[in-house]
Design a protein around this motif. Structure first.
Motif, PDB file in Angstrom:
ATOM      1  N   GLU A 116     -19.015  -1.012 -10.053  1.00 41.49           N
ATOM      2  CA  GLU A 116     -19.820  -1.523  -8.945  1.00 41.49           C
ATOM      3  C   GLU A 116     -21.042  -0.628  -8.729  1.00 41.49           C
ATOM      4  N   GLY A 117     -22.185  -1.261  -8.556  1.00 43.92           N
ATOM      5  CA  GLY A 117     -23.412  -0.500  -8.277  1.00 43.92           C
ATOM      6  C   GLY A 117     -24.140  -0.015  -9.514  1.00 43.92           C
ATOM      7  N   SER A 118     -23.605  -0.325 -10.693  1.00 47.80           N
ATOM      8  CA  SER A 118     -24.269   0.191 -11.886  1.00 47.80           C
ATOM      9  C   SER A 118     -25.397  -0.739 -12.348  1.00 47.80           C
ATOM     10  N   SER A 119     -26.261  -0.200 -13.191  1.00 45.09           N
ATOM     11  CA  SER A 119     -27.357  -0.966 -13.787  1.00 45.09           C
ATOM     12  C   SER A 119     -27.109  -1.081 -15.272  1.00 45.09           C
ATOM     13  N   VAL A 120     -27.020  -2.320 -15.730  1.00 47.76           N
ATOM     14  CA  VAL A 120     -26.691  -2.557 -17.136  1.00 47.76           C
ATOM     15  C   VAL A 120     -27.878  -3.222 -17.825  1.00 47.76           C
ATOM     16  N   LEU A 121     -28.330  -2.615 -18.898  1.00 50.07           N
ATOM     17  CA  LEU A 121     -29.413  -3.195 -19.684  1.00 50.07           C
ATOM     18  C   LEU A 121     -28.841  -4.298 -20.574  1.00 50.07           C
TER      19      LEU A 121
ATOM     20  N   GLY B 162     -30.015 -14.812 -26.031  1.00 49.00           N
ATOM     21  CA  GLY B 162     -29.119 -15.206 -24.941  1.00 49.00           C
ATOM     22  C   GLY B 162     -29.156 -14.305 -23.721  1.00 49.00           C
ATOM     23  N   LYS B 163     -30.177 -13.456 -23.622  1.00 50.42           N
ATOM     24  CA  LYS B 163     -30.267 -12.509 -22.495  1.00 50.42           C
ATOM     25  C   LYS B 163     -30.288 -13.226 -21.146  1.00 50.42           C
ATOM     26  N   THR B 164     -31.094 -14.286 -21.068  1.00 50.17           N
ATOM     27  CA  THR B 164     -31.231 -14.999 -19.791  1.00 50.17           C
ATOM     28  C   THR B 164     -29.928 -15.715 -19.429  1.00 50.17           C
ATOM     29  N   ILE B 165     -29.293 -16.335 -20.422  1.00 43.80           N
ATOM     30  CA  ILE B 165     -28.048 -17.054 -20.143  1.00 43.80           C
ATOM     31  C   ILE B 165     -26.947 -16.082 -19.700  1.00 43.80           C
ATOM     32  N   VAL B 166     -26.804 -14.961 -20.393  1.00 52.19           N
ATOM     33  CA  VAL B 166     -25.810 -13.941 -20.008  1.00 52.19           C
ATOM     34  C   VAL B 166     -26.044 -13.528 -18.552  1.00 52.19           C
ATOM     35  N   SER B 167     -27.311 -13.284 -18.212  1.00 52.15           N
ATOM     36  CA  SER B 167     -27.646 -12.780 -16.879  1.00 52.15           C
ATOM     37  C   SER B 167     -27.421 -13.833 -15.800  1.00 52.15           C
ATOM     38  N   LEU B 168     -27.806 -15.084 -16.106  1.00 54.55           N
ATOM     39  CA  LEU B 168     -27.620 -16.150 -15.115  1.00 54.55           C
ATOM     40  C   LEU B 168     -26.137 -16.447 -14.906  1.00 54.55           C
ATOM     41  N   GLN B 169     -25.354 -16.359 -15.965  1.00 54.66           N
ATOM     42  CA  GLN B 169     -23.904 -16.588 -15.825  1.00 54.66           C
ATOM     43  C   GLN B 169     -23.273 -15.506 -14.952  1.00 54.66           C
TER      44      GLN B 169
ATOM     45  N   VAL C 282     -30.425  -9.549 -10.946  1.00 55.51           N
ATOM     46  CA  VAL C 282     -30.901  -9.614 -12.333  1.00 55.51           C
ATOM     47  C   VAL C 282     -32.414  -9.486 -12.323  1.00 55.51           C
ATOM     48  N   ILE C 283     -32.939  -8.637 -13.186  1.00 51.41           N
ATOM     49  CA  ILE C 283     -34.385  -8.561 -13.398  1.00 51.41           C
ATOM     50  C   ILE C 283     -34.659  -9.093 -14.813  1.00 51.41           C
ATOM     51  N   ASP C 284     -35.396 -10.176 -14.900  1.00 57.26           N
ATOM     52  CA  ASP C 284     -35.672 -10.810 -16.192  1.00 57.26           C
ATOM     53  C   ASP C 284     -37.188 -10.870 -16.381  1.00 57.26           C
ATOM     54  N   SER C 285     -37.800  -9.847 -16.931  1.00 61.31           N
ATOM     55  CA  SER C 285     -37.164  -8.728 -17.590  1.00 61.31           C
ATOM     56  C   SER C 285     -37.745  -7.403 -17.096  1.00 61.31           C
ATOM     57  N   LEU C 286     -37.003  -6.357 -17.354  1.00 62.54           N
ATOM     58  CA  LEU C 286     -37.496  -5.009 -17.036  1.00 62.54           C
ATOM     59  C   LEU C 286     -38.735  -4.710 -17.882  1.00 62.54           C
ATOM     60  N   THR C 287     -38.746  -5.229 -19.096  1.00 56.50           N
ATOM     61  CA  THR C 287     -39.890  -5.029 -19.996  1.00 56.50           C
ATOM     62  C   THR C 287     -41.171  -5.569 -19.352  1.00 56.50           C
ATOM     63  N   MET C 288     -41.091  -6.818 -18.851  1.00 60.94           N
ATOM     64  CA  MET C 288     -42.251  -7.431 -18.196  1.00 60.94           C
ATOM     65  C   MET C 288     -42.610  -6.669 -16.928  1.00 60.94           C
TER      66      MET C 288
ATOM     67  N   THR D 178     -25.019  -4.489  -8.118  1.00 56.84           N
ATOM     68  CA  THR D 178     -24.659  -4.335  -9.529  1.00 56.84           C
ATOM     69  C   THR D 178     -25.689  -5.156 -10.287  1.00 56.84           C
ATOM     70  N   SER D 179     -26.421  -4.496 -11.194  1.00 54.39           N
ATOM     71  CA  SER D 179     -27.633  -5.130 -11.725  1.00 54.39           C
ATOM     72  C   SER D 179     -27.615  -5.271 -13.239  1.00 54.39           C
ATOM     73  N   PHE D 180     -28.095  -6.421 -13.697  1.00 58.26           N
ATOM     74  CA  PHE D 180     -28.342  -6.643 -15.124  1.00 58.26           C
ATOM     75  C   PHE D 180     -29.860  -6.626 -15.314  1.00 58.26           C
ATOM     76  N   LEU D 181     -30.330  -5.728 -16.157  1.00 57.78           N
ATOM     77  CA  LEU D 181     -31.759  -5.615 -16.405  1.00 57.78           C
ATOM     78  C   LEU D 181     -32.038  -6.067 -17.837  1.00 57.78           C
ATOM     79  N   VAL D 182     -32.754  -7.162 -17.946  1.00 55.21           N
ATOM     80  CA  VAL D 182     -33.023  -7.723 -19.266  1.00 55.21           C
ATOM     81  C   VAL D 182     -34.101  -6.890 -19.963  1.00 55.21           C
ATOM     82  N   SER D 183     -33.892  -6.650 -21.257  1.00 55.44           N
ATOM     83  CA  SER D 183     -34.837  -5.823 -21.989  1.00 55.44           C
ATOM     84  C   SER D 183     -35.131  -6.401 -23.363  1.00 55.44           C
TER      85      SER D 183
END
Ligand code: ATP
Ligand code: MG
Length: 245
Positions: free
Chosen positions: A21-26, A34-41, A115-121, A174-179
């Motif tokens: 809980e509370g972690s940031s996962v790239l 499939g980054k966006t689908i993983v994150s939206l799910q 979710v941040i889609d994407s951290l790169t952007m 708890t965050s998913f950061l797309v990269s």
């Protein structure tokens, strides 16, 4: 330690039940992995279980996101009406403003997931932030006139990314950061730094075998967790994706 279920069948089993809980996962991968689908799910399943989530996108319109979800029967508009889901289509390159808007969206629905889609952007579009950083560079150049360090730009980027990930961590979601991935090689993200700044890394890759293209998922790191490192095929079903054992 409390764990947050990813909502992706087969994945939680690889990571001891869920991400801390509370972690940031790239969530890193090249285009179409499939980054966006993983994150939206991750957000959709969380919302269904009563954990509100915010989807921040620099890349897709709200309509496209709704359509992408509809193909799996995920009704995010209905969740939005119940304050379990919110979407923020970023329309400014002022990174301070972006971070403030994310914070207010998170607070508004008491989001547990982000979710941040994407951290790169996000990093590439943070113009105000950049100008502030370049002031810092000026200062450092004055301070260390005789520095032989040849990679000042690299050093600044590293600090920049750590600062933004730190801001995201301070939201306590708890965050998913797309990269976006680099072109193979020794680094996972194109910026070569994000994977170090985050608590965990889920890597999405494509494997071509005899004319067949297979999408694969592997968990590369997850702090505080014993992980099973496998290259697991991703299966698309009518209701979302799942990881083959
Ligand atoms: N129902 C489905 N069945 C099989 N494959 C699908 C299905 N829906 C989407 N895909 C595949 O998933 C990919 C898109 O996934 P997604 O949008 O999550 O990728 P991404 O990594 O976010 O891409 P980008 O880098 O362009 O943002 C498409 O290339 C498509 O091939
Ligand atoms: Mg995407």
């Amino acid at each position: 330690m409390e764990r947050v279920k990813t909502g992706i069948k087969g994945l939680d089993e690889l990571i001891g039940g869920g991400v801390p809980e509370g972690s940031s996962v790239l969530v890193a991968g090249s285009c179409g992995t499939g980054k966006t689908i993983v994150s939206l799910q991750f957000l959709y399943k969380g919302a269904l279980a009563g954990e509100p989530g915010v989807y921040v996108t620099f890349e897709e319109s709200k309509k496209k996101t709704i359509t992408q979800c509809q193909q799996f029967g995920w009704d995010i508009e209905e969740l939005e009406n119940r304050n379990l889901f919110d979407i923020y289509v970023v329309d400014t390159d002022d990174l301070d403003e972006v971070l403030a808007n994310i914070r207010s969206k998170v607070d508004k629905i008491n989001a547990k997931r982000l979710v941040i889609d994407s951290l790169t952007m996000m990093m590439e579009h943070g113009t105000i932030y950049r100008s502030r950083i370049s002031k810092e560079v000026g200062k450092r150049e004055k301070e260390k006139v005789k520095s032989r360090f040849p990679m000042k730009g690299f050093e600044v980027t590293r600090r920049d990314i750590y600062a933004v990930v730190g801001e995201i961590n301070s939201l306590e979601t708890t965050s998913f950061l797309v990269s976006e991935a680099g072109d193979g090689g020794e680094y996972i993200s194109r910026d070569t730094i994000s994977e170090f700044a985050c608590d965990g890394v889920i890597q999405l890759t494509i494997n071509e075998l005899g004319g067949e293209i297979e999408k694969l998922l592997s968990v590369r790191k997850l702090r505080g967790t014993e992980i099973t490192m496998t290259l697991s095929p991703i299966n698309f079903t009518k209701t979302g994706i799942e990881i083959e054992e």
